[in-house]
Design a protein around this motif. Structure first.
Motif, PDB file in Angstrom:
ATOM      1  N   SER A  55     -42.180   1.202  93.480  1.00  0.00           N
ATOM      2  CA  SER A  55     -41.470   2.469  93.662  1.00  0.00           C
ATOM      3  C   SER A  55     -41.935   3.135  94.950  1.00  0.00           C
ATOM      4  O   SER A  55     -43.132   3.420  95.113  1.00  0.00           O
ATOM      5  CB  SER A  55     -41.705   3.407  92.472  1.00  0.00           C
ATOM      6  OG  SER A  55     -41.152   2.855  91.300  1.00  0.00           O
ATOM      7  N   ILE A  56     -40.995   3.375  95.863  1.00  0.00           N
ATOM      8  CA  ILE A  56     -41.295   4.025  97.140  1.00  0.00           C
ATOM      9  C   ILE A  56     -40.833   5.478  97.038  1.00  0.00           C
ATOM     10  O   ILE A  56     -39.630   5.759  97.038  1.00  0.00           O
ATOM     11  CB  ILE A  56     -40.565   3.324  98.302  1.00  0.00           C
ATOM     12  CG1 ILE A  56     -40.892   1.827  98.302  1.00  0.00           C
ATOM     13  CG2 ILE A  56     -40.933   3.963  99.637  1.00  0.00           C
ATOM     14  CD1 ILE A  56     -40.011   1.017  99.239  1.00  0.00           C
ATOM     15  N   PHE A  57     -41.779   6.398  96.903  1.00  0.00           N
ATOM     16  CA  PHE A  57     -41.445   7.807  96.762  1.00  0.00           C
ATOM     17  C   PHE A  57     -41.325   8.442  98.160  1.00  0.00           C
ATOM     18  O   PHE A  57     -42.207   8.270  99.011  1.00  0.00           O
ATOM     19  CB  PHE A  57     -42.507   8.537  95.936  1.00  0.00           C
ATOM     20  CG  PHE A  57     -42.555   8.059  94.511  1.00  0.00           C
ATOM     21  CD1 PHE A  57     -41.592   8.469  93.601  1.00  0.00           C
ATOM     22  CD2 PHE A  57     -43.540   7.187  94.087  1.00  0.00           C
ATOM     23  CE1 PHE A  57     -41.619   8.031  92.286  1.00  0.00           C
ATOM     24  CE2 PHE A  57     -43.585   6.738  92.783  1.00  0.00           C
ATOM     25  CZ  PHE A  57     -42.616   7.154  91.872  1.00  0.00           C
ATOM     26  N   GLU A  90     -31.491  11.768  89.073  1.00  0.00           N
ATOM     27  CA  GLU A  90     -31.337  10.597  88.205  1.00  0.00           C
ATOM     28  C   GLU A  90     -32.650  10.261  87.505  1.00  0.00           C
ATOM     29  O   GLU A  90     -32.666   9.916  86.316  1.00  0.00           O
ATOM     30  CB  GLU A  90     -30.869   9.395  89.022  1.00  0.00           C
ATOM     31  CG  GLU A  90     -29.455   9.533  89.571  1.00  0.00           C
ATOM     32  CD  GLU A  90     -29.092   8.407  90.524  1.00  0.00           C
ATOM     33  OE1 GLU A  90     -27.879   8.135  90.684  1.00  0.00           O
ATOM     34  OE2 GLU A  90     -30.015   7.793  91.111  1.00  0.00           O
ATOM     35  N   ALA A  91     -33.750  10.372  88.245  1.00  0.00           N
ATOM     36  CA  ALA A  91     -35.061  10.087  87.663  1.00  0.00           C
ATOM     37  C   ALA A  91     -35.398  11.077  86.552  1.00  0.00           C
ATOM     38  O   ALA A  91     -35.935  10.701  85.502  1.00  0.00           O
ATOM     39  CB  ALA A  91     -36.134  10.134  88.747  1.00  0.00           C
ATOM     40  N   ALA A  92     -35.049  12.352  86.779  1.00  0.00           N
ATOM     41  CA  ALA A  92     -35.306  13.382  85.766  1.00  0.00           C
ATOM     42  C   ALA A  92     -34.489  13.127  84.509  1.00  0.00           C
ATOM     43  O   ALA A  92     -34.982  13.273  83.389  1.00  0.00           O
ATOM     44  CB  ALA A  92     -34.999  14.763  86.339  1.00  0.00           C
ATOM     45  N   ALA A  93     -33.217  12.763  84.692  1.00  0.00           N
ATOM     46  CA  ALA A  93     -32.350  12.488  83.545  1.00  0.00           C
ATOM     47  C   ALA A  93     -32.884  11.299  82.737  1.00  0.00           C
ATOM     48  O   ALA A  93     -32.898  11.330  81.498  1.00  0.00           O
ATOM     49  CB  ALA A  93     -30.931  12.206  84.033  1.00  0.00           C
ATOM     50  N   LEU A 107     -40.027  23.320  82.656  1.00  0.00           N
ATOM     51  CA  LEU A 107     -40.843  23.657  83.831  1.00  0.00           C
ATOM     52  C   LEU A 107     -40.165  24.665  84.751  1.00  0.00           C
ATOM     53  O   LEU A 107     -40.827  25.423  85.464  1.00  0.00           O
ATOM     54  CB  LEU A 107     -41.166  22.382  84.630  1.00  0.00           C
ATOM     55  CG  LEU A 107     -42.036  21.326  83.929  1.00  0.00           C
ATOM     56  CD1 LEU A 107     -42.155  20.080  84.800  1.00  0.00           C
ATOM     57  CD2 LEU A 107     -43.430  21.888  83.636  1.00  0.00           C
ATOM     58  N   GLY A 108     -38.837  24.635  84.763  1.00  0.00           N
ATOM     59  CA  GLY A 108     -38.094  25.517  85.645  1.00  0.00           C
ATOM     60  C   GLY A 108     -37.803  24.897  87.003  1.00  0.00           C
ATOM     61  O   GLY A 108     -37.144  25.512  87.841  1.00  0.00           O
ATOM     62  N   TYR A 109     -38.285  23.682  87.221  1.00  0.00           N
ATOM     63  CA  TYR A 109     -37.992  22.965  88.473  1.00  0.00           C
ATOM     64  C   TYR A 109     -38.177  21.461  88.231  1.00  0.00           C
ATOM     65  O   TYR A 109     -38.753  21.036  87.217  1.00  0.00           O
ATOM     66  CB  TYR A 109     -38.923  23.447  89.598  1.00  0.00           C
ATOM     67  CG  TYR A 109     -40.362  23.002  89.444  1.00  0.00           C
ATOM     68  CD1 TYR A 109     -40.872  21.913  90.153  1.00  0.00           C
ATOM     69  CD2 TYR A 109     -41.233  23.687  88.571  1.00  0.00           C
ATOM     70  CE1 TYR A 109     -42.184  21.511  90.002  1.00  0.00           C
ATOM     71  CE2 TYR A 109     -42.540  23.287  88.409  1.00  0.00           C
ATOM     72  CZ  TYR A 109     -43.018  22.193  89.122  1.00  0.00           C
ATOM     73  OH  TYR A 109     -44.318  21.794  88.976  1.00  0.00           O
ATOM     74  N   ASN A 110     -37.712  20.663  89.168  1.00  0.00           N
ATOM     75  CA  ASN A 110     -37.819  19.213  89.049  1.00  0.00           C
ATOM     76  C   ASN A 110     -38.980  18.717  89.925  1.00  0.00           C
ATOM     77  O   ASN A 110     -38.891  18.733  91.155  1.00  0.00           O
ATOM     78  CB  ASN A 110     -36.505  18.551  89.495  1.00  0.00           C
ATOM     79  CG  ASN A 110     -36.506  17.040  89.277  1.00  0.00           C
ATOM     80  OD1 ASN A 110     -37.510  16.457  88.888  1.00  0.00           O
ATOM     81  ND2 ASN A 110     -35.372  16.406  89.539  1.00  0.00           N
ATOM     82  N   PRO A 111     -40.086  18.258  89.310  1.00  0.00           N
ATOM     83  CA  PRO A 111     -41.256  17.843  90.094  1.00  0.00           C
ATOM     84  C   PRO A 111     -41.147  16.416  90.668  1.00  0.00           C
ATOM     85  O   PRO A 111     -42.013  15.995  91.441  1.00  0.00           O
ATOM     86  CB  PRO A 111     -42.390  17.911  89.062  1.00  0.00           C
ATOM     87  CG  PRO A 111     -41.709  17.574  87.767  1.00  0.00           C
ATOM     88  CD  PRO A 111     -40.319  18.156  87.856  1.00  0.00           C
ATOM     89  N   LEU A 112     -40.120  15.711  90.270  1.00  0.00           N
ATOM     90  CA  LEU A 112     -39.988  14.320  90.709  1.00  0.00           C
ATOM     91  C   LEU A 112     -39.468  14.231  92.144  1.00  0.00           C
ATOM     92  O   LEU A 112     -38.959  15.202  92.699  1.00  0.00           O
ATOM     93  CB  LEU A 112     -39.046  13.561  89.762  1.00  0.00           C
ATOM     94  CG  LEU A 112     -39.460  13.556  88.273  1.00  0.00           C
ATOM     95  CD1 LEU A 112     -38.458  12.778  87.451  1.00  0.00           C
ATOM     96  CD2 LEU A 112     -40.860  12.969  88.112  1.00  0.00           C
ATOM     97  N   TYR A 142     -41.938   9.154 106.595  1.00  0.00           N
ATOM     98  CA  TYR A 142     -41.147   9.833 105.561  1.00  0.00           C
ATOM     99  C   TYR A 142     -41.414   9.282 104.159  1.00  0.00           C
ATOM    100  O   TYR A 142     -40.772   9.688 103.193  1.00  0.00           O
ATOM    101  CB  TYR A 142     -39.645   9.735 105.883  1.00  0.00           C
ATOM    102  CG  TYR A 142     -39.184   8.340 106.229  1.00  0.00           C
ATOM    103  CD1 TYR A 142     -38.784   7.450 105.240  1.00  0.00           C
ATOM    104  CD2 TYR A 142     -39.147   7.908 107.554  1.00  0.00           C
ATOM    105  CE1 TYR A 142     -38.371   6.181 105.558  1.00  0.00           C
ATOM    106  CE2 TYR A 142     -38.739   6.632 107.875  1.00  0.00           C
ATOM    107  CZ  TYR A 142     -38.351   5.769 106.879  1.00  0.00           C
ATOM    108  OH  TYR A 142     -37.941   4.501 107.203  1.00  0.00           O
ATOM    109  N   VAL A 143     -42.336   8.358 104.051  1.00  0.00           N
ATOM    110  CA  VAL A 143     -42.719   7.825 102.738  1.00  0.00           C
ATOM    111  C   VAL A 143     -43.949   8.584 102.241  1.00  0.00           C
ATOM    112  O   VAL A 143     -44.973   8.657 102.923  1.00  0.00           O
ATOM    113  CB  VAL A 143     -43.031   6.312 102.820  1.00  0.00           C
ATOM    114  CG1 VAL A 143     -43.625   5.815 101.501  1.00  0.00           C
ATOM    115  CG2 VAL A 143     -41.770   5.526 103.157  1.00  0.00           C
ATOM    116  N   ASP A 144     -43.836   9.141 101.053  1.00  0.00           N
ATOM    117  CA  ASP A 144     -44.929   9.929 100.487  1.00  0.00           C
ATOM    118  C   ASP A 144     -45.953   9.046  99.776  1.00  0.00           C
ATOM    119  O   ASP A 144     -47.162   9.240  99.920  1.00  0.00           O
ATOM    120  CB  ASP A 144     -44.364  10.962  99.503  1.00  0.00           C
ATOM    121  CG  ASP A 144     -45.440  11.882  98.962  1.00  0.00           C
ATOM    122  OD1 ASP A 144     -46.056  12.597  99.761  1.00  0.00           O
ATOM    123  OD2 ASP A 144     -45.672  11.859  97.736  1.00  0.00           O
TER     124      ASP A 144
END
Length: 292
Positions: A55-57, A90-93, A107-112, A142-144
């Protein structure tokens, strides 16, 4: 009385032939199944390796053009089997579906993060190669983060090597056992005719003349046993392919044909060699040694 004796001899002969054919068929069937396992070991191992995902975040400020270019580069790389872009939505879903609740609302936000999931070709799934690929990808601005299961990669690679080695060892041992079993069955069959062999030899028949009918008879029995084994192997292949289609047994029909032809020829060759050496042994015995 003579007719009853002839019927007895005929039944005894048929029983002898049946035992030879059955032993050849059973041994070749098991040998064929083992051969099928050997031929498909790499395929099954490759399927396991190709399920491992890197997985490349991506960073939040990664540009669409950079992401698209990375995905295209990955798709064209020799080590890539597939490269799929997964947005953080999509990852959150998917994650919410797995845990059974919507964590984004909580959480009120999407941390992904947006990511690209890469599945590698089996030949590149080793601890060293995966680490090298991950290090190269992490150098991009640009890769985290690049994430993968290091323990799983190492474990799968080592397990595949061990399984492959022991299957080859088992194949070699079982092949020797198969040859010995078939040889024993044919030798016992010829043993019952040792007096006929010696009688023919005493009246002047040559060794090749005496040996020829035995060779031809046992070659035919070997062919019959091999055909029965092939029918049983074909039945197993059909059953496995019907119920476990993911194994893809019929994806390489040429390999299957080679295996089946090999089993058939093996039945003929073992029968031929076993008959030759068995008859040769009895041809070389003295008359007084036939009773031992």
């Amino acid at each position: 009385m003579s007719k009853a004796f002839e019927r007895y001899q005929r039944r005894k002969l048929i029983s002898s032939y049946f035992s030879v054919v059955l032993s050849i068929a059973l041994v070749l069937f098991l040998l064929g199944i083992l051969g099928l396992l050997v031929l498909n070991t790499k395929k099954m191992a490759d399927r396991s390796k190709e399920q491992i995902t890197i997985s490349i975040f991506l960073k939040e400020d990664a540009k669409d053009m950079e992401v698209e270019q990375l995905q295209k580069t990955l798709a064209m790389s020799e080590y890539t089997k597939s490269a799929t872009y997964v947005s953080k939505e999509e990852a959150a879903a998917q994650h919410s579906k797995e845990i059974g609740e919507d964590f984004v609302d909580y959480l009120g936000y999407n941390p992904l993060k947006n990511s690209i999931d890469v599945k590698l070709n089996a030949d590149f799934v080793t601890a060293e190669k995966v680490a090298e690929i991950a290090a190269t990808l992490e150098e991009k601005s640009y890769v985290d983060e690049v994430s993968y299961d290091r323990v799983l990669v190492s474990m799968v690679a080592k397990s595949v090597e061990k399984i492959g080695f022991w299957i080859l060892v088992a194949s070699a041992i079982f092949t020797v056992i198969a040859v010995l079993l078939i040889n024993s069955s044919i030798r016992l069959s010829i043993y019952s005719k040792r007096f006929i062999i010696k009688t023919m030899q005493m009246v002047g028949a040559t060794k090749s003349f005496i040996r020829k009918p035995f060779l031809w008879q046992n070659i035919k029995l070997g062919m019959l046993g091999a055909l029965l084994a092939l029918l049983a192997i074909a039945g197993v292949i059909y059953y496995v392919n019907t119920n476990f289609q993911d194994l893809g047994l019929l994806e390489d029909p040429i390999i299957l044909v080679i295996l089946l032809v090999g089993v058939f020829l093996l039945g003929i060759v073992i029968s031929l060699l076993s008959t030759y050496f068995a008859t040769q042994r009895f041809l070389n015995l003295r008359t007084d040694e036939l009773y031992y």
